[in-house]
Enzyme design. Structure first.
Site, PDB file in Angstrom:
ATOM      1  N   GLU A 149      67.170  -2.709  94.191  1.00 15.10           N
ATOM      2  CA  GLU A 149      66.064  -2.124  93.418  1.00 15.10           C
ATOM      3  C   GLU A 149      65.956  -2.690  92.003  1.00 15.10           C
ATOM      4  O   GLU A 149      65.923  -1.946  91.024  1.00 15.10           O
ATOM      5  CB  GLU A 149      66.192  -0.588  93.413  1.00 15.10           C
ATOM      6  CG  GLU A 149      66.234  -0.023  94.830  1.00 15.10           C
ATOM      7  CD  GLU A 149      66.520   1.491  94.887  1.00 15.10           C
ATOM      8  OE1 GLU A 149      66.633   2.119  93.835  1.00 15.10           O
ATOM      9  OE2 GLU A 149      66.634   2.010  96.010  1.00 15.10           O
ATOM     10  N   ASN A 190      68.004  -6.276  97.883  1.00 14.82           N
ATOM     11  CA  ASN A 190      67.471  -5.150  98.656  1.00 14.82           C
ATOM     12  C   ASN A 190      66.498  -4.345  97.791  1.00 14.82           C
ATOM     13  O   ASN A 190      66.781  -4.093  96.618  1.00 14.82           O
ATOM     14  CB  ASN A 190      68.659  -4.252  99.065  1.00 14.82           C
ATOM     15  CG  ASN A 190      68.352  -3.283 100.173  1.00 14.82           C
ATOM     16  OD1 ASN A 190      67.808  -3.674 101.210  1.00 14.82           O
ATOM     17  ND2 ASN A 190      68.685  -2.015  99.983  1.00 14.82           N
ATOM     18  N   HIS A 226      61.397   3.047 103.387  1.00 12.07           N
ATOM     19  CA  HIS A 226      61.306   4.508 103.431  1.00 12.07           C
ATOM     20  C   HIS A 226      59.813   4.851 103.492  1.00 12.07           C
ATOM     21  O   HIS A 226      59.063   4.527 102.576  1.00 12.07           O
ATOM     22  CB  HIS A 226      61.912   5.132 102.173  1.00 12.07           C
ATOM     23  CG  HIS A 226      63.399   4.935 102.086  1.00 12.07           C
ATOM     24  ND1 HIS A 226      64.280   5.607 102.904  1.00 12.07           N
ATOM     25  CD2 HIS A 226      64.146   4.135 101.291  1.00 12.07           C
ATOM     26  CE1 HIS A 226      65.515   5.234 102.615  1.00 12.07           C
ATOM     27  NE2 HIS A 226      65.470   4.340 101.637  1.00 12.07           N
ATOM     28  N   GLU A 256      66.714   0.461 105.490  1.00  8.16           N
ATOM     29  CA  GLU A 256      66.873   1.911 105.249  1.00  8.16           C
ATOM     30  C   GLU A 256      65.703   2.699 105.841  1.00  8.16           C
ATOM     31  O   GLU A 256      65.144   3.587 105.198  1.00  8.16           O
ATOM     32  CB  GLU A 256      66.959   2.196 103.740  1.00  8.16           C
ATOM     33  CG  GLU A 256      68.057   1.440 103.031  1.00  8.16           C
ATOM     34  CD  GLU A 256      68.200   1.784 101.545  1.00  8.16           C
ATOM     35  OE1 GLU A 256      67.637   2.813 101.098  1.00  8.16           O
ATOM     36  OE2 GLU A 256      68.881   1.032 100.840  1.00  8.16           O
ATOM     37  N   ASP A 258      63.254   5.219 107.338  1.00 10.88           N
ATOM     38  CA  ASP A 258      63.027   6.612 107.743  1.00 10.88           C
ATOM     39  C   ASP A 258      61.565   6.951 107.479  1.00 10.88           C
ATOM     40  O   ASP A 258      60.871   6.199 106.790  1.00 10.88           O
ATOM     41  CB  ASP A 258      63.995   7.615 107.083  1.00 10.88           C
ATOM     42  CG  ASP A 258      64.029   7.564 105.574  1.00 10.88           C
ATOM     43  OD1 ASP A 258      63.107   6.994 104.961  1.00 10.88           O
ATOM     44  OD2 ASP A 258      64.977   8.118 104.986  1.00 10.88           O
TER      45      ASP A 258
HETATM   46  O1  9MR Z   1      71.139   8.532 101.121  1.00 16.41           O
HETATM   47  C1  9MR Z   1      71.728   8.428  99.840  1.00 16.41           C
HETATM   48  C2  9MR Z   1      72.036   9.820  99.295  1.00 16.41           C
HETATM   49  O2  9MR Z   1      73.017  10.453 100.100  1.00 16.41           O
HETATM   50  C3  9MR Z   1      72.520   9.707  97.854  1.00 16.41           C
HETATM   51  O3  9MR Z   1      72.695  11.005  97.309  1.00 16.41           O
HETATM   52  C4  9MR Z   1      71.541   8.900  97.027  1.00 16.41           C
HETATM   53  C5  9MR Z   1      72.035   8.666  95.601  1.00 16.41           C
HETATM   54  O4  9MR Z   1      73.164   7.832  95.585  1.00 16.41           O
HETATM   55  O5  9MR Z   1      71.303   7.624  97.618  1.00 16.41           O
HETATM   56  C6  9MR Z   1      70.757   7.702  98.912  1.00 16.41           C
HETATM   57  O6  9MR Z   1      70.515   6.395  99.413  1.00 16.41           O
HETATM   58  C7  9MR Z   1      69.608   5.591  98.681  1.00 16.41           C
HETATM   59  C8  9MR Z   1      70.082   4.156  98.792  1.00 16.41           C
HETATM   60  O7  9MR Z   1      71.393   4.058  98.318  1.00 16.41           O
HETATM   61  C9  9MR Z   1      69.179   3.201  98.025  1.00 16.41           C
HETATM   62  N1  9MR Z   1      67.810   3.347  98.454  1.00 16.41           N
HETATM   63  C10 9MR Z   1      67.271   4.700  98.443  1.00 16.41           C
HETATM   64  C11 9MR Z   1      68.185   5.626  99.268  1.00 16.41           C
HETATM   65  C12 9MR Z   1      67.595   7.024  99.327  1.00 16.41           C
HETATM   66  O8  9MR Z   1      67.585   7.595  98.059  1.00 16.41           O
END
Ligand code: 9MR
Length: 349
Positions: A149, A190, A226, A256, A258
């Protein structure tokens, strides 16, 4: 009366069909992709309803949280990699490939890193962090999300602590340090909102092209993907992915996936979600350089969507419901795999 031999052949054919379609991963492999994966934390592995699904359906595991900076070096110089070892150890024991996520990300950065004041100190901290974490898992992972990001949606650089102190140099440093620590592992950039055309996709392409031209070791681009159900934000997904692949020459992956639903979920929205899963998986299948699809979790019981402010009012983004019953979305993903060669249908919007 049917002749016995053809009947036997039909039965064998049906049996083989059932066997190869036994899981998302076996089906996608049959279509020439490397894996169908999911993200996991230790809590999923100790859930006796979740673990067997992970074992049966998926061929690749992404470490959802355990390899983030806040988990691996919350206190300076004190590396805590046990939880990541739990996930990676389980995955390898179950014969899965592993994607490490994520070395450098603005999310969940410990306070001591946020408070660094000089470029020189940030360089040495980044170098040490990446070297230690990547070396520890050397030879065991398929890929790392090296930087996550880095851009805003308008294509400008995100003002993370890394960018504020080092500018775009931090990305070069991160890829080089990761490559030095494990020369075999694939190194990915990513990001989200790059599954459709726009300034962010353009920025990612430009950066990847620059890195390649400078000889920086980058091997892949991950599109997080997402989605919000049927919101029309994904027309031309396969075309955008194809553009990403062709203009960078890199492998790509959906990392990722969903599809969240505005509450309350009902039958109509679940059917639309089924269509979105089909469309998304089919987009990867339609692009030769797309190596695989990872969904961001298994059951609606555990999803970031329930915890995040940004997704308030949304729910149920995954392929199994909170009681571990397969949703229509699963059938959608399977159809997306099996429709190989067919152009993904164009979504509304
Ligand atoms: O799914 C992840 C969640 O459990 C965490 O609390 C959160 C913060 O660290 O991150 C979520 O995963 C993220 C990923 O690492 C990067 N892209 C967005 C995802 C959803 O927020």
């Amino acid at each position: 009366m049917p002749r016995p031999l053809p009947l036997l052949l039909v039965l064998i054919h049906l049996l083989l069909f059932a066997l190869v379609h036994a899981s998302l991963d076996s089906a996608i492999k049959l279509s020439g992709k490397l894996y169908f994966g999911t993200a996991l934390d230790p809590r999923h592995l100790s859930d006796t309803r979740c673990e067997p699904i992970a074992r049966r359906e998926f061929g690749s595991i992404t470490t959802e949280n355990t390899l983030k900076w806040g988990e691996t070096q919350r206190v300076r110089g004190n590396f805590t990699l046990e939880d990541a070892e739990t996930v990676v150890g389980w995955a390898m024991g179950a014969g899965k490939t592993v994607r490490g996520h994520a070395l450098v990300w603005h999310g969940g950065v410990p306070d001591w890193v946020e408070q660094i004041q000089t470029a020189e100190e940030m360089r040495s901290v980044l170098q040490a962090h990446i070297t230690t974490v990547v070396s520890r898992f050397r030879g065991r992972l398929y890929a790392w999300d090296v930087v996550n990001e880095v851009f805003n949606d308008d294509g400008s650089w995100r003002e993370s602590v890394f960018f504020r102190l080092l500018g775009a140099e931090y990305v070069r440093l991160a890829f080089r340090a990761a490559n030095a620590a494990d020369p075999e592992v694939k190194l990915y950039l990513n990001d989200y909102h790059i599954h459709h055309q726009g300034p962010k996709l353009d920025a990612v392409i430009r950066l990847a092209q620059d890195l390649r031209a400078e000889g920086v070791p980058i091997h892949g681009i991950g599109s997080q993907t997402h989605l919000v159900v049927a919101d029309g934000n994904t027309p031309g997904m396969a075309q955008s992915l194809q553009h990403l692949a062709t203009s960078t020459g890199l492998e790509i992956a959906l990392t990722e996936v969903d599809v969240r639903i505005p509450q309350p979920a009902n039958r109509r929205k679940l059917r639309e979600q089924h269509g979105d899963y089909e469309y998304t998986v089919a987009a990867c299948l339609a692009v030769p350089q797309c190596v695989g699809v990872t969904v961001w979790g298994i059951s609606d019981r555990y999803s970031w969507v329930d915890d995040s402010e940004e997704t308030r009012g949304y729910d149920a983004p995954l392929m199994w419901d909170v009681r571990y019953v397969k949703k229509l979305a699963y059938e959608g993903a399977m159809k997306g795999i099996e429709g190989r060669g067919r152009a993904p249908r164009r979504r509304r919007g």
